[in-house]
Design a protein around this motif. Structure first.
Motif, short mmCIF file in Angstrom:
data_model
loop_
_atom_site.label_atom_id
_atom_site.label_comp_id
_atom_site.label_asym_id
_atom_site.label_seq_id
_atom_site.Cartn_x
_atom_site.Cartn_y
_atom_site.Cartn_z
N HIS A 157 -114.78 -71.81 19.11
CA HIS A 157 -113.50 -71.11 19.21
C HIS A 157 -112.84 -71.44 20.54
O HIS A 157 -113.50 -71.60 21.56
N VAL A 158 -111.51 -71.54 20.49
CA VAL A 158 -110.72 -71.67 21.70
C VAL A 158 -109.77 -70.47 21.72
O VAL A 158 -109.02 -70.25 20.76
N ASN A 159 -109.82 -69.68 22.78
CA ASN A 159 -108.96 -68.50 22.86
C ASN A 159 -108.06 -68.54 24.08
O ASN A 159 -108.05 -69.53 24.84
N SER A 160 -107.29 -67.49 24.28
CA SER A 160 -106.28 -67.46 25.33
C SER A 160 -106.84 -67.57 26.73
O SER A 160 -106.11 -67.87 27.68
N LYS A 161 -108.14 -67.35 26.89
CA LYS A 161 -108.75 -67.45 28.22
C LYS A 161 -109.05 -68.90 28.60
O LYS A 161 -109.32 -69.18 29.77
N ALA A 162 -109.00 -69.79 27.64
CA ALA A 162 -109.33 -71.19 27.90
C ALA A 162 -108.10 -71.96 28.39
O ALA A 162 -106.97 -71.71 27.95
N ASP A 163 -108.32 -72.91 29.27
CA ASP A 163 -107.23 -73.71 29.82
C ASP A 163 -106.54 -74.54 28.74
O ASP A 163 -105.35 -74.84 28.85
N ASN A 164 -107.28 -74.94 27.70
CA ASN A 164 -106.72 -75.81 26.67
C ASN A 164 -106.00 -75.06 25.56
O ASN A 164 -105.51 -75.67 24.61
N PHE A 165 -105.90 -73.75 25.66
CA PHE A 165 -105.29 -72.96 24.59
C PHE A 165 -103.80 -73.30 24.45
O PHE A 165 -103.27 -73.34 23.32
N GLU A 166 -103.11 -73.56 25.54
CA GLU A 166 -101.69 -73.89 25.49
C GLU A 166 -101.45 -75.17 24.69
O GLU A 166 -100.42 -75.32 24.02
N PHE A 167 -102.40 -76.10 24.78
CA PHE A 167 -102.29 -77.34 24.01
C PHE A 167 -102.28 -77.04 22.51
O PHE A 167 -101.48 -77.59 21.74
N LEU A 168 -103.17 -76.14 22.08
CA LEU A 168 -103.26 -75.79 20.67
C LEU A 168 -102.04 -74.99 20.20
O LEU A 168 -101.60 -75.14 19.06
N ILE A 169 -101.50 -74.17 21.07
CA ILE A 169 -100.28 -73.43 20.75
C ILE A 169 -99.13 -74.42 20.49
O ILE A 169 -98.39 -74.31 19.51
N ALA A 170 -99.00 -75.40 21.39
CA ALA A 170 -97.94 -76.40 21.25
C ALA A 170 -98.09 -77.19 19.96
O ALA A 170 -97.09 -77.50 19.28
N LEU A 171 -99.33 -77.52 19.59
CA LEU A 171 -99.58 -78.27 18.37
C LEU A 171 -99.11 -77.47 17.16
O LEU A 171 -98.43 -78.00 16.27
N LYS A 172 -99.45 -76.20 17.11
CA LYS A 172 -99.05 -75.38 15.97
C LYS A 172 -97.53 -75.24 15.89
O LYS A 172 -96.93 -75.32 14.81
N LYS A 173 -96.89 -75.03 17.03
CA LYS A 173 -95.45 -74.80 17.04
C LYS A 173 -94.65 -76.03 16.61
O LYS A 173 -93.53 -75.91 16.11
N MET A 174 -95.22 -77.23 16.79
CA MET A 174 -94.49 -78.44 16.43
C MET A 174 -94.55 -78.74 14.92
O MET A 174 -93.72 -79.49 14.40
N LEU A 175 -95.50 -78.14 14.21
CA LEU A 175 -95.69 -78.47 12.80
C LEU A 175 -94.42 -78.31 11.95
O LEU A 175 -94.09 -79.21 11.16
N PRO A 176 -93.69 -77.20 12.05
CA PRO A 176 -92.50 -77.05 11.20
C PRO A 176 -91.40 -78.07 11.48
O PRO A 176 -90.51 -78.27 10.66
N THR A 177 -91.46 -78.72 12.63
CA THR A 177 -90.42 -79.68 13.00
C THR A 177 -90.72 -81.09 12.52
O THR A 177 -89.84 -81.96 12.55
N LEU A 178 -91.95 -81.34 12.07
CA LEU A 178 -92.36 -82.70 11.75
C LEU A 178 -91.93 -83.15 10.37
O LEU A 178 -91.48 -84.27 10.17
N ASN A 179 -92.11 -82.30 9.37
CA ASN A 179 -91.81 -82.67 7.99
C ASN A 179 -91.14 -81.50 7.28
O ASN A 179 -91.57 -80.36 7.42
N LYS A 180 -90.14 -81.80 6.48
CA LYS A 180 -89.41 -80.75 5.78
C LYS A 180 -89.83 -80.62 4.31
O LYS A 180 -89.64 -79.58 3.69
N VAL A 181 -90.39 -81.70 3.74
CA VAL A 181 -90.72 -81.70 2.32
C VAL A 181 -92.20 -82.00 2.13
O VAL A 181 -92.71 -82.99 2.65
N SER A 182 -92.87 -81.16 1.37
CA SER A 182 -94.29 -81.35 1.09
C SER A 182 -94.49 -82.42 0.03
O SER A 182 -93.68 -82.57 -0.88
N LEU A 183 -95.57 -83.16 0.16
CA LEU A 183 -95.90 -84.23 -0.79
C LEU A 183 -96.30 -83.62 -2.14
O LEU A 183 -97.22 -82.81 -2.22
#
Length: 261
Positions: free
Chosen positions: A124-150
């Motif tokens: 698990h990676v949680n908010s106490k970990a230094d790398n948590f911001e990286f995972l937050i950014a990854l999730k937030k970018m998902l809706p911007t990458l593709n508009k139509v599902s295969l």
């Protein structure tokens, strides 16, 4: 610890991200979790089965499964690596993307970001970990990458008779496959075979053949260096033009662009 053994771990930290990278060929039985699942398929094919449908995920594609959706996951090849991130759902209401199942082609940036998370594999990676911001950014970018599902969906069934027919179709996917000849092969009337497809797969004979050919073509494009024209003939098309049009209908990409990307 493999994915099956890790299923009880996924929901233990509500606000964290559980990371699991696994190379395998296996069936993960029907299950659900309170987190959204982001998975990238590296090599081979994966199949997601929900209550009434099976979705096909080609290599170099990723999928999102929303929280609470019961699903079965099948990894179809020993060479397939499934790279998964199970995300907190506290912000899923902010975008429709997070509320529905979707399958999308992965950009090189997303692939590199997901691969980077392998260093946290099995934990698990949680908010106490230094790398948590990286995972937050990854999730937030998902809706911007593709508009139509295969839209690649291939029904599966436990019906013995239909399984025999499916194996025959897979073996002969490059040959002329018409209802009259296939029904004769299995000593059935055309009407009976057509009804069997509808009752067991909820799909017509022609729809199934077209989908099977497209999935086979995707595998050949991704796994071989064969010319597109050869692949078209190998999956039952007599010309590249109709094959390219059918491929675009399924993948929203031309075969040559699909390989290049």
């Amino acid at each position: 610890m493999g994915l099956i053994a890790s299923l009880p771990e996924i929901d233990k930290q509500k606000d964290g991200v559980f990371v699991m990278h696994e190379k395998s060929e296996k069936l993960i039985p029907m299950h659900k979790h309170t987190k959204g699942q982001l998975s990238y398929v590296e090599g081979g094919l994966a199949y997601i089965t929900t209550e009434n449908q099976t979705y096909v995920v080609p290599a170099r594609h990723y999928f999102w499964i929303p929280k609470g959706m019961a699903h079965e996951l099948e990894v179809g090849s020993t060479g397939t690596v499934l790279r998964s991130l199970y995300y907190y759902a506290t912000d899923d209401h902010t975008n429709e993307f997070y509320t529905k199942l979707g399958i999308y082609p992965a950009s090189e940036l997303l692939i590199q970001m997901i691969n980077y998370t392998e260093r946290w594999d099995g934990g698990h990676v949680n908010s106490k970990a230094d790398n948590f911001e990286f995972l937050i950014a990854l999730k937030k970018m998902l809706p911007t990458l593709n508009k139509v599902s295969l839209p690649i969906m291939l029904p599966k069934t436990n019906h013995d008779g239909m399984q025999r027919i499916i194996r025959y179709l897979e073996k002969n996917v490059g040959n002329r496959l018409v209802l009259a000849e296939v029904s004769k092969q299995f000593a059935m009337s055309e009407r009976s075979l057509s009804r069997l497809f509808q009752s067991t797969l909820q799909m017509s004979f022609l729809q199934y053949i077209k989908t099977l050919r497209m999935i086979t073509a995707i595998e050949l494009i991704l796994k071989t260096s064969k010319p597109i024209s050869d692949i078209a003939y190998e999956v039952g098309y007599s010309a590249v033009g109709p094959f390219s049009d059918a491929f675009y209908d399924f993948t929203l990409s031309r075969p040559s662009d699909f390989r290049k990307n």
